[in-house]
Each structure stands twice: as C-alpha cells, then as structure tokens.
Scaffold this active site. Structure first.
Site, PDB file in Angstrom:
ATOM      1  CB  CYS A   1      -0.990  -0.015   1.145  1.00 32.95           C
ATOM      2  SG  CYS A   1      -0.276  -0.500   2.709  1.00 32.95           S
TER       3      CYS A   1
HETATM    4  O1  LIG Z   1       2.587  -5.361   1.652  1.00 31.14           O
HETATM    5  C1  LIG Z   1       2.301  -5.296   2.863  1.00 31.14           C
HETATM    6  O2  LIG Z   1       3.153  -5.142   3.738  1.00 31.14           O
HETATM    7  C2  LIG Z   1       0.867  -5.407   3.314  1.00 31.14           C
HETATM    8  C3  LIG Z   1      -0.087  -4.706   2.453  1.00 31.14           C
HETATM    9 SE1  LIG Z   1      -0.035  -2.813   2.641  1.00 31.14          SE
END
Ligand SMILES: O=C(O)CC[SeH]
Ligand SMILES: Cc1ncc(COP(=O)(O)O)c(C=O)c1O
Length: 427
Positions: free
Chosen positions: A370
């Site tokens: 994210c």
């Molecule tokens: O990739 C990650 O650490 C979790 C999804 Se923001």
C-alpha cells in the site's frame, strides 16, 4: 547462469522466464482447499443465512463451522469471533468503537469525580496504515489523544517500558501489531498485556478507565503460533489473504460485549449479533474457515519450512554479495517472522525498485504494497526501526511462502546478482 537458462526452458515453447513470487507479506494465493470450499459454498450455500429453510440453514451451518475454525486458530471461543470485510475494517472497528465507548461511559466517570475529556490511545510508530491513519484522523479531529511510541532503533521492537511510560489517566487502549510487515520483527504483546493487567486494579480504585489491548495479527497468523490466551489481548485482527485465505477478515473480541466492549460502525439487519450487520459473505467466510483450519493443523510445519528457506536465502545472499549488502531484518535481541528478509544492496548503492526492476524472475517489493506509490522515498517503517537512510533507500523486501523452494532461492539470488551487475555497469 545454468539455473536461469533452465528456468526459461521450463516454460516450454514460449521461453518467457517464469516468475518467482517472494512477496507473501503483501498477499498470498488461496490454498487449493480454500478455493474448493469457496466454490462449494457458492454452489450449495447461496441461501440467506437468516432464512429458516434449507438453503439458509446450509449457509448458516457453513458460517458456524468457519467461525469455530477461526476461533480454534487463535485459541479463542467461536462467540468471540466477528467476521469483517478484512483487516482494515477490523482495525478501524476497534479504534472507533473504543472512542465511542469512552464517550458513552464518561457520565460514570464524572459521578466518580474523574472528569477525563478525551480518550487516550497508545500505539507504535511502525503500525500498518489501517491503524496509524484512523488514529491520526481521530487526533486531527480532536476526538482522541494519540501517542505514537517509537520502537527501539536497536531492536526494531516496541519496548514495554516505553508503552507503560506513555500511560495517562485517560488511556483506554493500546494497539500494537503482533509482527511488522516490512521488518518481520515480532512485538512483545504478551509481556505488554501482563504489565497492563498489573495496573488495572490500582486504576480501577482511582475510577480510571481500564486499558484494553489490541493487536493487529495480520502478518503473524500462519507463520508463527498465535494464542489469544498467551497474548492476553482484548482484540486481535485476523486477515485472510495473509494466510492463503480469501480477501475477508475477522476480529477476535475477548468476552465480546461484556469483558471487552465493541460498538458497531455499521447499523442494519442484525447479522453478527448486531456487531457487524450485513448479509454474510458465506463463500468467503467458508474459505476463511478452511484457511484457518489449515493453519491450526499445519502452522508448525509451515513455520519450519519458511524459516529454513528464509535462512538459506540470507545465507546465499551473504555468500554471493558478501559485504556489498545489509540484511535489515536482523535486529539484535528481537524475534522475527520466519519468512521475512529485508535486504539492501549498498555497493554499488542503488534504489530498491531499480534493483527489482532489473530482475527477470523475481516478484517482490521494496516495502508495504500500500506504499508502492512512494517512489524513491525510503520506507518510514524502516527508518523508524533504525535502518540507516542509505540502506532504507535501497531496501528490497523478500518474503517467502509455504511452497518456496531452495531452487527458487538459487534462481532469484542469481537474478539479483545479474541485476546488480547490469546496474553496476550502467552506473
Ligand atoms: O505489503 C504489505 O506489507 C501489506 C499490504 Se499494505
Ligand atoms: C499488518 C497489516 N495490517 C492490516 C492489513 C490490512 O488488511 P486488509 O488488506 O485485509 O484490509 C494488512 C495488509 O493488507 C497488513 O499487512
């Protein structure tokens, strides 16, 4: 480079290099058994679980079975499990419910002559955005006081004494993730809950609010044993797509509604005992239950395999790159997830995404998915954890999965080496 040539030939006619996925902290593929459970639920349990006829009863039966498996995975009771759309909803639910509950019980405190204006919540400075950003919002809108306690820049871990030092009379919640998604560092949540419990009697005698404890267990489930009795938490966030389950989540609430309060964020048709209304997503819940059953049965095997492969990966990286790399996940004195390796190439220094973009086979990330739009800016989580700026800027996160093999590691280490050589030449 025989390993790489072999990889290309394995793809037969098209000779396109096959990819090696090493981003299991971002998300995982649904297990075969999970896909089967979802398909069956779609076909055979399409009824509304609130309906009393057969199609509805079948759906309700699947949901109850899934709830029992999810509860068993975390060592809790089925009645303490609420299904949510995912981890983000579960995390937000705990935080907004805490603030609303504090305000709804403020009259009691005034009767005890303890007027506390706003709720105070303590967290760390390395939480996932689905904890950090709601808390920032509550702070900015003057609905809560928030303390972001820095983790130790030596261990990458939150120190219990630093949390306890931040406690105020109006403190009512501590939210600390069980394991960090970028560094893999495991936080001392069990130790923290014991300290908080030892404060509760005195605080109660002073008419001060109980301090409840939440942990976001997204990155720990399916990798290490997670037991809510050992952790002593009031709330625990469950994220299906991190342990080969579907994109759905759940929230464990100890003594739901009695021992630990939970106020709904949504209002509607009464499902999930009014804590999280909306017609249940039976197929995804069935898939989550199956994924939880697999974790309950096999977590120790998963953990041992991932640890062996991740340790082999780090061994090969050190053998091939020697002093040209920094292994960022090795914090002295801190336990870490068995599958996570965070590594920076320093000689020649290059941006993490540049290194990755010159790899033919490797699919990984430079940090949280994210945050993939952060460009060249180093991860704040790595910087806050004490990783030096240059290393944080050139960091790559490699997270192995249940089926990652030594051959996969050999191939991607070769891939990383050829990418570094390419970049070194182009520098
Ligand atoms: O990739 C990650 O650490 C979790 C999804 Se923001
Ligand atoms: C540590 C952590 N917490 C929360 C979340 C959010 O979960 P979801 O993607 O289901 O909203 C994620 C992953 O996305 C995560 O890695």
């Amino acid at each position: 480079f025989a390993v790489m040539a072999d990889a290309e030939s394995q793809n037969g006619e098209n000779h396109l290099p096959h990819k090696i996925y090493l981003d299991y902290n971002a998300t995982t593929p649904p297990a075969t058994e999970v896909v089967k459970a979802v398909e069956e639920a779609l076909r055979e349990a399409w009824g509304n679980p609130s309906s009393s006829y057969t199609a509805g009863c079948k759906a309700k039966e699947l949901i109850d079975t899934a709830r029992a498996h999810v509860a068993k995975m975390v060592g809790g009771k089925p009645e303490d499990i609420i299904f949510t759309s995912g981890g983000t909803e579960a995390n937000n639910m705990v935080l907004f419910s805490t603030v609303e509950n504090f305000n709804s019980t403020s009259k009691e405190r005034q009767n005890n002559r303890v007027a506390l204006a706003l709720p105070h919540i303590i967290t760390s400075n390395v939480e996932h955005d689905s904890v950090a950003l709601p808390l920032l919002h509550l702070q900015k809108t003057h609905r809560a006081e928030i303390t972001f306690v820095p983790v130790s820049t030596v261990t990458g871990r939150i120190e219990v004494e630093d949390i306890i030092s931040a406690v105020r009379p109006n403190t009512c919640l501590v939210s600390i993730m069980l394991a960090n998604n970028e560094t893999g560092v495991i936080m001392p949540v069990g130790e923290l809950s014991q300290c908080l419990a030892s404060m509760s009697k005195e605080r109660s005698a002073q008419g001060l609010p109980k301090i409840l404890l939440h942990t976001d267990a997204a990155q720990a489930l399916g990798k290490v044993e997670v037991d809510v009795q050992e952790l002593g938490v009031n709330y625990l966030t469950i994220v299906g797509h991190k342990f080969y389950g579907p994109r759905i989540g759940a929230l464990y609430v100890r003594g739901l509604g009695q021992h630990s309060s939970l106020l709904p964020m949504l209002y509607g048709g009464g499902q999930e005992r009014n804590f999280r209304p909306g017609t249940e997503n039976t197929p995804m819940i069935a898939g989550l239950g199956k994924a939880a059953e697999l974790v309950f049965l096999h977590c120790a095997v998963y953990e041992a395999h991932m640890r062996r492969i991740r340790d082999y990966l780090e061994e090969r990286l050190e053998a091939v790159f020697e002093d040209r790399i920094r292994l960022n996940s090795r914090f002295p004195g801190a336990e870490r997830l068995p599958n996570t390796c965070n590594v920076s190439l320093l000689k020649p220094a290059m941006l993490g995404h540049e290194w990755l973009s010159h790899c033919q086979y490797l699919q990984a990330s430079i940090g949280a998915a994210c945050h993939s739009d952060r460009g060249d800016r180093p991860s704040p989580v790595l910087l806050n954890s004490g990783v030096p700026q240059e290393a944080a800027t050139s960091a790559v996160r490699l997270s192995v999965g249940r089926e990652t093999s030594q051959d996969d590691v050999d191939l991607i280490v070769r891939d990383l080496e050829q990418a570094a050589q390419l970049l070194g030449v182009n520098k």
